[in-house]
Design a protein around this motif. Structure first.
Motif, short mmCIF file in Angstrom:
data_model
loop_
_atom_site.label_atom_id
_atom_site.label_comp_id
_atom_site.label_asym_id
_atom_site.label_seq_id
_atom_site.Cartn_x
_atom_site.Cartn_y
_atom_site.Cartn_z
N LYS A 151 0.83 -1.21 0.00
CA LYS A 151 0.00 0.00 0.00
C LYS A 151 0.86 1.26 0.00
O LYS A 151 0.50 2.27 -0.62
CB LYS A 151 -0.91 0.00 1.22
CG LYS A 151 -1.88 1.18 1.29
CD LYS A 151 -2.78 1.08 2.50
CE LYS A 151 -2.00 1.29 3.77
NZ LYS A 151 -2.86 1.34 4.97
N ASN A 152 2.01 1.20 0.66
CA ASN A 152 2.90 2.36 0.76
C ASN A 152 3.99 2.37 -0.31
O ASN A 152 4.91 3.18 -0.24
CB ASN A 152 3.55 2.40 2.15
CG ASN A 152 2.58 2.81 3.24
OD1 ASN A 152 2.29 3.99 3.43
ND2 ASN A 152 2.04 1.84 3.96
N GLY A 153 3.87 1.47 -1.28
CA GLY A 153 4.82 1.46 -2.40
C GLY A 153 6.21 1.01 -2.03
O GLY A 153 7.19 1.39 -2.68
N ILE A 154 6.32 0.19 -0.99
CA ILE A 154 7.63 -0.30 -0.54
C ILE A 154 7.96 -1.57 -1.32
O ILE A 154 7.26 -2.57 -1.22
CB ILE A 154 7.61 -0.57 0.97
CG1 ILE A 154 7.42 0.74 1.73
CG2 ILE A 154 8.90 -1.26 1.42
CD1 ILE A 154 7.17 0.57 3.20
N THR A 155 9.05 -1.52 -2.07
CA THR A 155 9.39 -2.64 -2.94
C THR A 155 10.80 -3.17 -2.73
O THR A 155 11.19 -4.15 -3.36
CB THR A 155 9.25 -2.23 -4.42
OG1 THR A 155 10.09 -1.09 -4.67
CG2 THR A 155 7.79 -1.88 -4.75
N THR A 156 11.60 -2.52 -1.88
CA THR A 156 12.98 -2.96 -1.65
C THR A 156 13.21 -3.20 -0.16
O THR A 156 12.49 -2.67 0.70
CB THR A 156 14.00 -1.92 -2.15
OG1 THR A 156 13.91 -0.73 -1.34
CG2 THR A 156 13.74 -1.56 -3.61
N ILE A 157 14.24 -3.98 0.14
CA ILE A 157 14.59 -4.28 1.53
C ILE A 157 14.95 -3.00 2.28
O ILE A 157 14.55 -2.81 3.43
CB ILE A 157 15.77 -5.28 1.59
CG1 ILE A 157 15.40 -6.59 0.89
CG2 ILE A 157 16.19 -5.53 3.02
CD1 ILE A 157 14.26 -7.33 1.54
N GLN A 214 13.75 1.09 6.49
CA GLN A 214 13.51 2.47 6.92
C GLN A 214 12.09 2.65 7.43
O GLN A 214 11.84 3.36 8.42
CB GLN A 214 13.80 3.44 5.76
CG GLN A 214 15.25 3.48 5.31
CD GLN A 214 16.20 3.87 6.43
OE1 GLN A 214 15.88 4.72 7.26
NE2 GLN A 214 17.37 3.23 6.45
N HIS A 215 11.14 2.02 6.77
CA HIS A 215 9.73 2.10 7.18
C HIS A 215 9.56 1.49 8.57
O HIS A 215 8.84 2.03 9.42
CB HIS A 215 8.86 1.37 6.16
CG HIS A 215 7.39 1.47 6.43
ND1 HIS A 215 6.68 2.63 6.21
CD2 HIS A 215 6.50 0.56 6.91
CE1 HIS A 215 5.40 2.43 6.53
NE2 HIS A 215 5.27 1.18 6.97
N ALA A 216 10.24 0.37 8.80
CA ALA A 216 10.14 -0.30 10.10
C ALA A 216 10.77 0.54 11.20
O ALA A 216 10.25 0.62 12.33
CB ALA A 216 10.82 -1.67 10.03
N LYS A 217 11.88 1.22 10.91
CA LYS A 217 12.52 2.09 11.89
C LYS A 217 11.57 3.21 12.32
O LYS A 217 11.44 3.52 13.51
CB LYS A 217 13.79 2.69 11.29
CG LYS A 217 15.00 1.78 11.33
CD LYS A 217 16.22 2.54 10.83
CE LYS A 217 17.48 1.68 10.90
NZ LYS A 217 18.67 2.41 10.44
#
Length: 236
Positions: free
Chosen positions: A189-195, A200-203
């Motif tokens: 949903k947030n366009g996250i496609t790379t590790i 960074q999103h998890a942080k």
């Protein structure tokens, strides 16, 4: 003519032969005689003689004119060679084309590459199942195995992103498929496609959580660490 002059003469002209053709001609279904005949045709085309006769082609080979004619016919029938018509000064002429051979070589190369990619994908998926079973400390149920397949085949989640979601679930102390599915859904949903984007999103997520709750006691923190047996997301 001395040896040096002869070497210069030999290097004055050359015929480009793709390495892939030399390596895989037999897998394409070509014999040695057929390969050499194709190279002879390429040589004549390079010289500007677009439609050499069987007699011309057989002169530099160890086959008769009749055998050369038969080989030419077979190459055309099996789609390695074709005869094209063209106009030269308002005169209809014919010429050989070896484009069909390059097309077959390309298809073979793509097939080999796709086969290698498929094998790599199967290995990655097999390793993914093992990693999940290691984290869950038990074999996966049929429903869980099907969910993994759906993530890969229907939702088109990358295998590495699924592993990353598992790591995040482990770090959060919520090792279950429903929570991992929520992570994957949130990332998509947030366009996250790379590790790196996921890291960074998890942080940010954990930083926000930390400001909204009290710091856990030393005992609680120790208990929490024991819930993270294999992965440390921030150190990956």
């Amino acid at each position: 003519m001395n040896e040096e002059t002869f070497q210069t003469f030999m290097n004055s002209g050359s015929l480009a032969v793709p390495n892939q053709l030399l390596l895989h001609y037999s897998k394409l279904g070509l014999t040695e005689d057929e390969l050499v005949l194709i190279l002879q045709i390429q040589y004549y085309l390079q010289k500007g003689e677009l439609f050499p006769t069987p007699a011309q082609l057989s002169e530099s080979m160890s086959i008769s004119v009749t055998n050369c004619s038969n080989l030419l016919r077979g190459l055309i029938q099996h789609g390695f060679l074709k005869i094209e018509e063209y106009e030269d000064n308002h005169i209809q002429c014919e010429k050989y084309s070896i484009d069909p051979l390059w097309s077959k070589l390309y298809q073979f190369f793509m097939s080999e590459m796709n086969g290698a990619n498929q094998k790599k994908k199967e290995q990655e998926e097999g390793n993914l199942y093992k990693i999940f079973e290691q984290e869950f400390a038990r074999p996966l149920s049929p429903f869980e195995s099907e969910t993994l397949s759906i993530w890969i085949d229907q939702d088109h989640h990358d295998v590495e992103m699924i592993k990353a979601a598992l790591r995040e679930a482990v770090l959060s102390g919520k090792v279950n498929f429903r929570y991992i599915d929520r992570i994957l859904f949130d990332w998509k949903k947030n366009g996250i496609t790379t590790i790196e984007q996921a890291r960074q999103h998890a942080k940010k997520f954990r930083a926000n959580q930390q400001t909204n709750k009290q710091k856990p006691s030393q005992t609680e923190a120790s208990d929490y660490k024991r819930k993270v047996p294999f992965y440390n997301w921030l150190e990956q």
